[in-house]
Scaffold this active site. Structure first.
Site, PDB file in Angstrom:
ATOM      1  N   THR A   7      -4.345   9.122   8.017  1.00 31.70           N
ATOM      2  CA  THR A   7      -5.009   9.153   6.579  1.00 31.70           C
ATOM      3  C   THR A   7      -6.144   8.000   6.546  1.00 31.70           C
ATOM      4  OG1 THR A   7      -4.366   8.553   4.286  1.00 31.70           O
ATOM      5  CG2 THR A   7      -3.505   7.202   5.898  1.00 31.70           C
ATOM      6  N   ASN A   9      -6.639   7.090   3.532  1.00 29.51           N
ATOM      7  CA  ASN A   9      -6.330   6.812   2.145  1.00 29.51           C
ATOM      8  C   ASN A   9      -5.539   5.360   2.451  1.00 29.51           C
ATOM      9  OD1 ASN A   9      -4.979   5.910  -0.158  1.00 29.51           O
ATOM     10  ND2 ASN A   9      -5.007   7.831  -0.892  1.00 29.51           N
ATOM     11  N   HIS A  11      -4.312   3.118   0.494  1.00 30.03           N
ATOM     12  CA  HIS A  11      -3.182   2.900  -0.218  1.00 30.03           C
ATOM     13  C   HIS A  11      -2.062   3.754   0.423  1.00 30.03           C
ATOM     14  CE1 HIS A  11      -5.470   1.463  -3.611  1.00 30.03           C
ATOM     15  NE2 HIS A  11      -6.284   2.610  -3.633  1.00 30.03           N
ATOM     16  N   ASP A  68       0.587  14.794   3.397  1.00 29.12           N
ATOM     17  CA  ASP A  68      -0.198  15.274   2.304  1.00 29.12           C
ATOM     18  C   ASP A  68       0.711  15.465   1.248  1.00 29.12           C
ATOM     19  OD1 ASP A  68      -2.666  16.505   2.294  1.00 29.12           O
ATOM     20  OD2 ASP A  68      -1.640  18.469   1.165  1.00 29.12           O
ATOM     21  N   PHE A 147      -1.947   3.788  -7.119  1.00 29.13           N
ATOM     22  CA  PHE A 147      -3.403   4.545  -6.948  1.00 29.13           C
ATOM     23  C   PHE A 147      -3.094   6.018  -7.496  1.00 29.13           C
ATOM     24  CE2 PHE A 147      -2.218   7.658  -3.374  1.00 29.13           C
ATOM     25  CZ  PHE A 147      -0.981   7.231  -3.056  1.00 29.13           C
ATOM     26  N   ASP A 150      -0.738   7.245 -10.462  1.00 26.86           N
ATOM     27  CA  ASP A 150       0.530   6.254 -10.872  1.00 26.86           C
ATOM     28  C   ASP A 150       0.442   5.759 -12.352  1.00 26.86           C
ATOM     29  OD1 ASP A 150       1.855   6.444  -8.452  1.00 26.86           O
ATOM     30  OD2 ASP A 150       1.003   4.619  -7.506  1.00 26.86           O
TER      31      ASP A 150
HETATM   32  P1  ITT Z   1      -5.741  11.646   3.359  1.00 28.62           P
HETATM   33  O1  ITT Z   1      -5.911  13.193   3.220  1.00 28.62           O
HETATM   34  O2  ITT Z   1      -6.846  10.926   4.128  1.00 28.62           O
HETATM   35  O3  ITT Z   1      -4.397  11.223   3.744  1.00 28.62           O
HETATM   36  P2  ITT Z   1      -5.907  11.993   0.585  1.00 28.62           P
HETATM   37  O4  ITT Z   1      -6.005  10.802  -0.622  1.00 28.62           O
HETATM   38  O5  ITT Z   1      -7.133  12.652   0.430  1.00 28.62           O
HETATM   39  O6  ITT Z   1      -5.805  10.920   1.815  1.00 28.62           O
HETATM   40  P3  ITT Z   1      -4.252  13.923  -0.010  1.00 28.62           P
HETATM   41  O7  ITT Z   1      -5.002  15.047   0.202  1.00 28.62           O
HETATM   42  O8  ITT Z   1      -2.667  14.076   0.379  1.00 28.62           O
HETATM   43  O9  ITT Z   1      -4.727  12.563   0.454  1.00 28.62           O
HETATM   44  O10 ITT Z   1      -4.253  13.574  -1.645  1.00 28.62           O
HETATM   45  C1  ITT Z   1      -3.069  13.006  -2.477  1.00 28.62           C
HETATM   46  C2  ITT Z   1      -3.678  12.814  -3.808  1.00 28.62           C
HETATM   47  O11 ITT Z   1      -2.373  12.829  -4.574  1.00 28.62           O
HETATM   48  C3  ITT Z   1      -4.169  11.252  -3.898  1.00 28.62           C
HETATM   49  O12 ITT Z   1      -5.524  11.278  -3.417  1.00 28.62           O
HETATM   50  C4  ITT Z   1      -3.522  11.119  -5.162  1.00 28.62           C
HETATM   51  O13 ITT Z   1      -4.461  11.603  -6.157  1.00 28.62           O
HETATM   52  C5  ITT Z   1      -2.392  11.822  -5.470  1.00 28.62           C
HETATM   53  N1  ITT Z   1      -1.072  11.008  -4.859  1.00 28.62           N
HETATM   54  C6  ITT Z   1      -0.270  11.201  -3.556  1.00 28.62           C
HETATM   55  N2  ITT Z   1       0.482  10.233  -3.667  1.00 28.62           N
HETATM   56  C7  ITT Z   1       0.558   9.592  -4.559  1.00 28.62           C
HETATM   57  C8  ITT Z   1       1.163   8.293  -5.046  1.00 28.62           C
HETATM   58  O14 ITT Z   1       2.357   7.862  -4.555  1.00 28.62           O
HETATM   59  N3  ITT Z   1       0.801   7.911  -6.264  1.00 28.62           N
HETATM   60  C9  ITT Z   1      -0.137   8.512  -7.088  1.00 28.62           C
HETATM   61  N4  ITT Z   1      -0.887   9.538  -6.714  1.00 28.62           N
HETATM   62  C10 ITT Z   1      -0.729   9.925  -5.709  1.00 28.62           C
END
Ligand code: ITT
Length: 189
Positions: A7, A9, A11, A68, A147, A150
């Protein structure tokens, strides 16, 4: 065990690290100098989780975990779903929340769930683990922790949002925690 978290991300990576605990050496893409934008062009959480994990395993040879995840809102027919990260604008959490709240204006059914699909990828191929947490959406933001969505999500059985909880509390009940628990059970077999 050494594990590469597929990832960008931070967070997510931090939550996964906290939930996995001490028995894992968690590496990030940055540790391996991987800054590539991994094209997430799957049609499902599962496909996207596999794209990330497979890419990282093939690039490094280190067992990799792709996450994801997203928010599915009942009254919006499951949206933002796989588009959660870029619903209004790419990784702009403020605008993405605004769009959801705007679409939910005057809608009484506030039910939603968070979902995580994990893909663990090693030399044996892909394995999948899913976790969900159900709850309700507020009409405005509350809290500053965490993040993504939330600040508007109150899990069932609680009266505060994920963004009002210390990370330890969110990480005991979250979609991510449930998926990781299944992954750990698989590793123990
Ligand atoms: P990677 O693909 O690099 O892992 P990303 O943030 O783009 O990072 P995703 O495509 O899986 O990941 O998108 C997930 C989105 O869903 C994330 O950016 C948040 O907006 C939301 N999300 C996922 N888990 C969450 C959580 O625990 N709390 C709040 N929002 C969440």
């Amino acid at each position: 065990m050494q594990l590469l978290i597929a990832t960008h991300n931070e967070h997510k990576k931090e939550e996964i690290r906290q939930i996995l605990g001490k028995n894992f050496v968690v590496k990030s893409l940055t540790d391996y100098g991987i800054f590539d934008e991994i094209a997430e062009n799957g049609k499902t959480f599962k496909e996207n989780a596999e794209i990330k994990a497979k890419y990282c395993f093939e690039k490094t040879g280190i067992p990799s975990l792709g996450d994801d995840s997203g928010l599915a809102v009942e009254a919006l027919n499951g949206k933002p779903g796989i588009f959660s990260a870029r619903y209004a604008d790419d990784h702009d959490f403020v605008k993405n929340i605004e769009k959801v709240l705007d679409e939910m204006k005057s809608i009484e059914n506030r039910k939603a769930y968070f979902i995580t699909v994990l893909c663990y990828y090693d030399e044996s191929g892909a394995k999948f683990f899913e976790g969900k947490v159900h709850g309700n959406l507020l009409t405005e933001n509350k809290g500053f922790k965490g993040f993504g969505y939330d600040p508007i999500f109150v899990p069932d059985g609680y009266e505060k949002t994920f963004a009002e909880m210390p990370s330890e509390e969110k990480n005991q009940i979250s979609h991510r925690k449930k998926a990781i628990e299944k992954f750990l059970e698989f590793l123990e077999k």
